[in-house]
Design a protein around this motif. Sequence first.
Motif, PDB file in Angstrom:
ATOM      1  N   LEU A 191      -3.355  -3.350 -13.602  1.00 41.12           N
ATOM      2  CA  LEU A 191      -1.896  -3.377 -13.659  1.00 41.12           C
ATOM      3  C   LEU A 191      -1.285  -2.719 -12.421  1.00 41.12           C
ATOM      4  CD1 LEU A 191      -1.219  -2.530 -17.417  1.00 41.12           C
ATOM      5  CD2 LEU A 191      -0.769  -4.706 -16.274  1.00 41.12           C
ATOM      6  N   MET A 192      -1.861  -1.620 -11.987  1.00 39.11           N
ATOM      7  CA  MET A 192      -1.346  -0.933 -10.808  1.00 39.11           C
ATOM      8  C   MET A 192      -1.591  -1.743  -9.538  1.00 39.11           C
ATOM      9  SD  MET A 192       0.114   1.609 -12.070  1.00 39.11           S
ATOM     10  CE  MET A 192       0.150   2.558 -13.582  1.00 39.11           C
ATOM     11  N   LEU A 193      -2.725  -2.405  -9.462  1.00 44.34           N
ATOM     12  CA  LEU A 193      -3.002  -3.237  -8.287  1.00 44.34           C
ATOM     13  C   LEU A 193      -2.032  -4.412  -8.200  1.00 44.34           C
ATOM     14  CD1 LEU A 193      -6.901  -3.254  -8.218  1.00 44.34           C
ATOM     15  CD2 LEU A 193      -5.385  -2.380  -6.438  1.00 44.34           C
ATOM     16  N   MET A 194      -1.625  -4.936  -9.348  1.00 46.20           N
ATOM     17  CA  MET A 194      -0.624  -6.011  -9.331  1.00 46.20           C
ATOM     18  C   MET A 194       0.634  -5.558  -8.590  1.00 46.20           C
ATOM     19  SD  MET A 194      -0.785  -7.467 -13.211  1.00 46.20           S
ATOM     20  CE  MET A 194      -2.360  -7.707 -14.032  1.00 46.20           C
ATOM     21  N   ALA A 195       1.052  -4.324  -8.862  1.00 48.07           N
ATOM     22  CA  ALA A 195       2.274  -3.815  -8.249  1.00 48.07           C
ATOM     23  C   ALA A 195       2.083  -3.495  -6.769  1.00 48.07           C
ATOM     24  CB  ALA A 195       2.737  -2.564  -8.999  1.00 48.07           C
ATOM     25  N   LEU A 196       0.884  -3.062  -6.372  1.00 47.87           N
ATOM     26  CA  LEU A 196       0.660  -2.593  -5.009  1.00 47.87           C
ATOM     27  C   LEU A 196       0.208  -3.681  -4.047  1.00 47.87           C
ATOM     28  CD1 LEU A 196      -1.188   0.786  -5.715  1.00 47.87           C
ATOM     29  CD2 LEU A 196       1.218   0.465  -5.114  1.00 47.87           C
ATOM     30  N   VAL A 197      -0.567  -4.648  -4.524  1.00 49.02           N
ATOM     31  CA  VAL A 197      -1.248  -5.577  -3.630  1.00 49.02           C
ATOM     32  C   VAL A 197      -0.668  -6.991  -3.656  1.00 49.02           C
ATOM     33  CG1 VAL A 197      -3.481  -6.665  -3.122  1.00 49.02           C
ATOM     34  CG2 VAL A 197      -3.381  -4.257  -3.769  1.00 49.02           C
ATOM     35  N   GLN A 198      -0.193  -7.439  -4.817  1.00 47.70           N
ATOM     36  CA  GLN A 198       0.102  -8.859  -4.956  1.00 47.70           C
ATOM     37  C   GLN A 198       1.311  -9.321  -4.144  1.00 47.70           C
ATOM     38  OE1 GLN A 198      -3.189  -9.043  -6.240  1.00 47.70           O
ATOM     39  NE2 GLN A 198      -2.139 -11.021  -6.241  1.00 47.70           N
ATOM     40  N   VAL A 199       2.260  -8.435  -3.852  1.00 53.36           N
ATOM     41  CA  VAL A 199       3.357  -8.820  -2.959  1.00 53.36           C
ATOM     42  C   VAL A 199       2.818  -9.088  -1.557  1.00 53.36           C
ATOM     43  CG1 VAL A 199       5.496  -8.031  -1.869  1.00 53.36           C
ATOM     44  CG2 VAL A 199       5.109  -7.604  -4.298  1.00 53.36           C
ATOM     45  N   ILE A 200       1.835  -8.304  -1.132  1.00 58.92           N
ATOM     46  CA  ILE A 200       1.213  -8.523   0.177  1.00 58.92           C
ATOM     47  C   ILE A 200       0.513  -9.875   0.207  1.00 58.92           C
ATOM     48  CG2 ILE A 200      -0.596  -7.696   1.734  1.00 58.92           C
ATOM     49  CD1 ILE A 200       0.136  -4.851   0.843  1.00 58.92           C
ATOM     50  N   ALA A 481      -4.086   3.010  -5.576  1.00 56.65           N
ATOM     51  CA  ALA A 481      -3.533   3.269  -4.249  1.00 56.65           C
ATOM     52  C   ALA A 481      -4.647   3.496  -3.235  1.00 56.65           C
ATOM     53  CB  ALA A 481      -2.599   4.476  -4.295  1.00 56.65           C
ATOM     54  N   ASN A 482      -5.705   4.177  -3.654  1.00 55.65           N
ATOM     55  CA  ASN A 482      -6.864   4.373  -2.776  1.00 55.65           C
ATOM     56  C   ASN A 482      -7.465   3.029  -2.391  1.00 55.65           C
ATOM     57  OD1 ASN A 482      -8.722   6.756  -1.834  1.00 55.65           O
ATOM     58  ND2 ASN A 482     -10.114   5.128  -2.474  1.00 55.65           N
ATOM     59  N   THR A 483      -7.532   2.124  -3.375  1.00 52.07           N
ATOM     60  CA  THR A 483      -8.072   0.779  -3.133  1.00 52.07           C
ATOM     61  C   THR A 483      -7.158  -0.014  -2.213  1.00 52.07           C
ATOM     62  OG1 THR A 483      -9.022   0.811  -5.358  1.00 52.07           O
ATOM     63  CG2 THR A 483      -8.894  -1.316  -4.252  1.00 52.07           C
ATOM     64  N   ALA A 484      -5.865  -0.027  -2.519  1.00 55.76           N
ATOM     65  CA  ALA A 484      -4.911  -0.811  -1.732  1.00 55.76           C
ATOM     66  C   ALA A 484      -4.810  -0.298  -0.302  1.00 55.76           C
ATOM     67  CB  ALA A 484      -3.543  -0.778  -2.409  1.00 55.76           C
ATOM     68  N   GLY A 485      -4.748   1.023  -0.141  1.00 59.16           N
ATOM     69  CA  GLY A 485      -4.721   1.576   1.204  1.00 59.16           C
ATOM     70  C   GLY A 485      -5.981   1.239   1.977  1.00 59.16           C
ATOM     71  N   GLY A 486      -7.120   1.265   1.278  1.00 57.80           N
ATOM     72  CA  GLY A 486      -8.376   0.915   1.926  1.00 57.80           C
ATOM     73  C   GLY A 486      -8.412  -0.521   2.405  1.00 57.80           C
ATOM     74  N   VAL A 487      -7.861  -1.425   1.614  1.00 53.51           N
ATOM     75  CA  VAL A 487      -7.849  -2.840   2.005  1.00 53.51           C
ATOM     76  C   VAL A 487      -7.093  -3.023   3.322  1.00 53.51           C
ATOM     77  CG1 VAL A 487      -7.015  -5.132   1.373  1.00 53.51           C
ATOM     78  CG2 VAL A 487      -8.109  -3.692  -0.342  1.00 53.51           C
ATOM     79  N   LEU A 530       4.852   3.771   0.337  1.00 51.26           N
ATOM     80  CA  LEU A 530       6.184   3.845  -0.265  1.00 51.26           C
ATOM     81  C   LEU A 530       6.181   3.297  -1.690  1.00 51.26           C
ATOM     82  CD1 LEU A 530       8.373   2.775   2.795  1.00 51.26           C
ATOM     83  CD2 LEU A 530       8.233   5.056   1.758  1.00 51.26           C
ATOM     84  N   CYS A 531       5.435   2.208  -1.887  1.00 48.57           N
ATOM     85  CA  CYS A 531       5.360   1.606  -3.217  1.00 48.57           C
ATOM     86  C   CYS A 531       4.668   2.559  -4.196  1.00 48.57           C
ATOM     87  CB  CYS A 531       4.610   0.280  -3.134  1.00 48.57           C
ATOM     88  SG  CYS A 531       4.758  -0.752  -4.598  1.00 48.57           S
ATOM     89  N   THR A 532       3.597   3.214  -3.751  1.00 47.98           N
ATOM     90  CA  THR A 532       2.889   4.184  -4.600  1.00 47.98           C
ATOM     91  C   THR A 532       3.799   5.358  -4.964  1.00 47.98           C
ATOM     92  OG1 THR A 532       0.782   3.615  -3.552  1.00 47.98           O
ATOM     93  CG2 THR A 532       0.871   5.682  -4.761  1.00 47.98           C
ATOM     94  N   TRP A 533       4.521   5.865  -3.971  1.00 47.42           N
ATOM     95  CA  TRP A 533       5.423   6.983  -4.240  1.00 47.42           C
ATOM     96  C   TRP A 533       6.524   6.579  -5.213  1.00 47.42           C
ATOM     97  CZ3 TRP A 533      10.683   7.673  -2.958  1.00 47.42           C
ATOM     98  CH2 TRP A 533      11.173   8.957  -3.208  1.00 47.42           C
ATOM     99  N   GLY A 534       7.086   5.379  -5.021  1.00 47.27           N
ATOM    100  CA  GLY A 534       8.126   4.907  -5.934  1.00 47.27           C
ATOM    101  C   GLY A 534       7.622   4.761  -7.358  1.00 47.27           C
ATOM    102  N   LEU A 535       6.420   4.210  -7.506  1.00 49.01           N
ATOM    103  CA  LEU A 535       5.842   4.067  -8.847  1.00 49.01           C
ATOM    104  C   LEU A 535       5.532   5.425  -9.466  1.00 49.01           C
ATOM    105  CD1 LEU A 535       3.447   1.023  -8.301  1.00 49.01           C
ATOM    106  CD2 LEU A 535       5.463   1.092  -9.772  1.00 49.01           C
ATOM    107  N   SER A 536       5.112   6.373  -8.639  1.00 46.32           N
ATOM    108  CA  SER A 536       4.806   7.702  -9.178  1.00 46.32           C
ATOM    109  C   SER A 536       6.068   8.374  -9.723  1.00 46.32           C
ATOM    110  CB  SER A 536       4.172   8.585  -8.093  1.00 46.32           C
ATOM    111  OG  SER A 536       5.119   8.978  -7.115  1.00 46.32           O
ATOM    112  N   VAL A 537       7.189   8.169  -9.041  1.00 43.42           N
ATOM    113  CA  VAL A 537       8.461   8.723  -9.523  1.00 43.42           C
ATOM    114  C   VAL A 537       8.880   8.030 -10.818  1.00 43.42           C
ATOM    115  CG1 VAL A 537      10.922   8.971  -9.005  1.00 43.42           C
ATOM    116  CG2 VAL A 537       9.210   9.404  -7.214  1.00 43.42           C
ATOM    117  N   LEU A 538       8.718   6.695 -10.837  1.00 44.75           N
ATOM    118  CA  LEU A 538       9.130   5.915 -11.997  1.00 44.75           C
ATOM    119  C   LEU A 538       8.265   6.204 -13.220  1.00 44.75           C
ATOM    120  CD1 LEU A 538      10.974   3.622 -13.068  1.00 44.75           C
ATOM    121  CD2 LEU A 538       9.212   2.007 -12.309  1.00 44.75           C
ATOM    122  N   LEU A 539       6.937   6.286 -13.000  1.00 48.61           N
ATOM    123  CA  LEU A 539       6.007   6.423 -14.121  1.00 48.61           C
ATOM    124  C   LEU A 539       5.693   7.883 -14.454  1.00 48.61           C
ATOM    125  CD1 LEU A 539       3.491   3.588 -13.121  1.00 48.61           C
ATOM    126  CD2 LEU A 539       5.355   3.464 -14.784  1.00 48.61           C
ATOM    127  N   GLY A 540       5.888   8.777 -13.477  1.00 49.61           N
ATOM    128  CA  GLY A 540       5.526  10.174 -13.716  1.00 49.61           C
ATOM    129  C   GLY A 540       6.592  10.918 -14.488  1.00 49.61           C
TER     130      GLY A 540
END
Length: 540
Positions: A191-200, A481-487, A530-540
């Motif tokens: 679910l998190m990868l959908m938000a981080l990677v699929q727009v790319i 985020a570790n995965t997406a940044g690595g890609v 930026l996407c990871t930080w935004g999700l962390s604010v929203l979900l945290g």
Amino acid sequence: MWQQNYDPLGNPNLSALLAALPVLVFLLALTVLRLKGLTAALLAVVVSVLVSALVFGMPAGTIAGAGLLGIANGVFPISFIVLMAVWLYKLAIRSGKFDVIRGSIATISEDQRIQVLLIAFCFGGFLEGAAGFGVPIAICAALLVELGFRPLKAAMLCLLANGAAGAYGAIGIPVVVGAQQGGVSLEAMSLMLMALVQVIALLSPAILVLMLDGWRGVRETWPVLLVVGGVFSGVQTAVLYLLGPELVDIIGPLAAMAALAGFMQVWRPRRIYREADTPPGPAQRYTLKQVLLAWSPFYILTGAILLWSLPAFKALFAAGGALASTVLHLPIGLLDGRVQELPPLVVNVHTLPAVWNVGWLNASGTAILVAAVLTVVLSPRLNLRMSGEELAQTAGEMWKPLATVSLVMAVAYITNYSGASSTIGLALAQTGGVFPLLAPVIGWMGVFITGSVVNSNTLFAHLQAVTAAQIGVPEALLVAANTAGGVMAKLVSPQSIAIAAAAVKLVGQESAIMRTTLGISLGLLAYVCLCTWGLSVLLG
């Protein structure tokens, strides 16, 4: 029973620095000392043993058990999956089917913008899912050169295209390893990868055409960019949500390729673009029957993985299932139940299990093995001797990188069970809400140096999860985020660039290739941060 100590030196930052020593030694050995990956991994294992024993006070028996469990998990299921995937790919080449596959793709359009989408993006994404480990970059870059692309541009385009598929390569191994090491569920991480990677993935076709032909090219091809990007990313997302990561890079790229081929039957760009008026590359025409037969190994692979992914099939091997007895649960006697996690890492004292689960029948690698065997049976040009030769050759070529992965797994398991990675996570948690902005950078650096999202997740997924728990954001978000940044680092990692340079015969010009991709890599990394930080604010 041995209890973890998260501040053995009485100074959290100094304890974290020494805890990070095995990873730092591994990275420095690869970069400054320029040692081979296997040598660097062996050195990291030695350092992790010394740090765990001398700094954290971990007993020798539990250190040995942790290293053994890490190597065991590196061998099965990870190495088994990768070995079977690369073997299947080599069987497709040996059978002659791969020549038809490449030729049929090249005949769809003479426009080089369309050829980039077909070969670097769709076909490269498919090869990433089927084999990974640099295979798509090498094959697609060479094929683009055959079709008239300049070598430097061909290498650059294939590296950029890999950013849309790199998270799910080799039958989803990076995601599986990330979830395993981070202690999060595949469903939550997906679910998190959908938000981080699929727009790319959605925007990657436009980025490729932009780099090839500028904004004019994007304006002239926007209908096909929407079709390819939408189908590729949409099907990837659906497969990730419904089935998990294993088939994301198989079904998504295949669907996009079919959609693009069909769309080109009813639409043509007003201007045929060819780089500097280069003539079309040689392309042989094939019949529909030849093309369908050529793709058969990968139809079979898709069907096998789908079967293995069905809930009813998985239920056969679950506790109480008809085939549950075929799954071996092997406790590591030196480690199982002998290490305890303590607050503040956990709310209550928690005893850690250490069990190696071996299910040969229900493993994803077995599904690929079935596809390979059926490919041999159904291919007139293959026989048992040839297939055995290909398997032996594949094992000979892959044993060093796979051994490296297993040793990196040993480092990760030793640092995890000793509490060293938790010590680092607790220190990083002091950054608070800023850390999610930096989490993808850790993954980016891991892949830039090791060349592998699998290795990066092995080293840092647990650290990301521990830090996430301490700062109150979902663990799955920072592991993803570790995965997406690595890609995003695969676009510029020296290993990827070396493969691309060799494929287009530009050995010695690796720095020129890196200059063409560095800006895009850093831009995409900034988006993920930026996407990871935004999700962390929203979900945290």
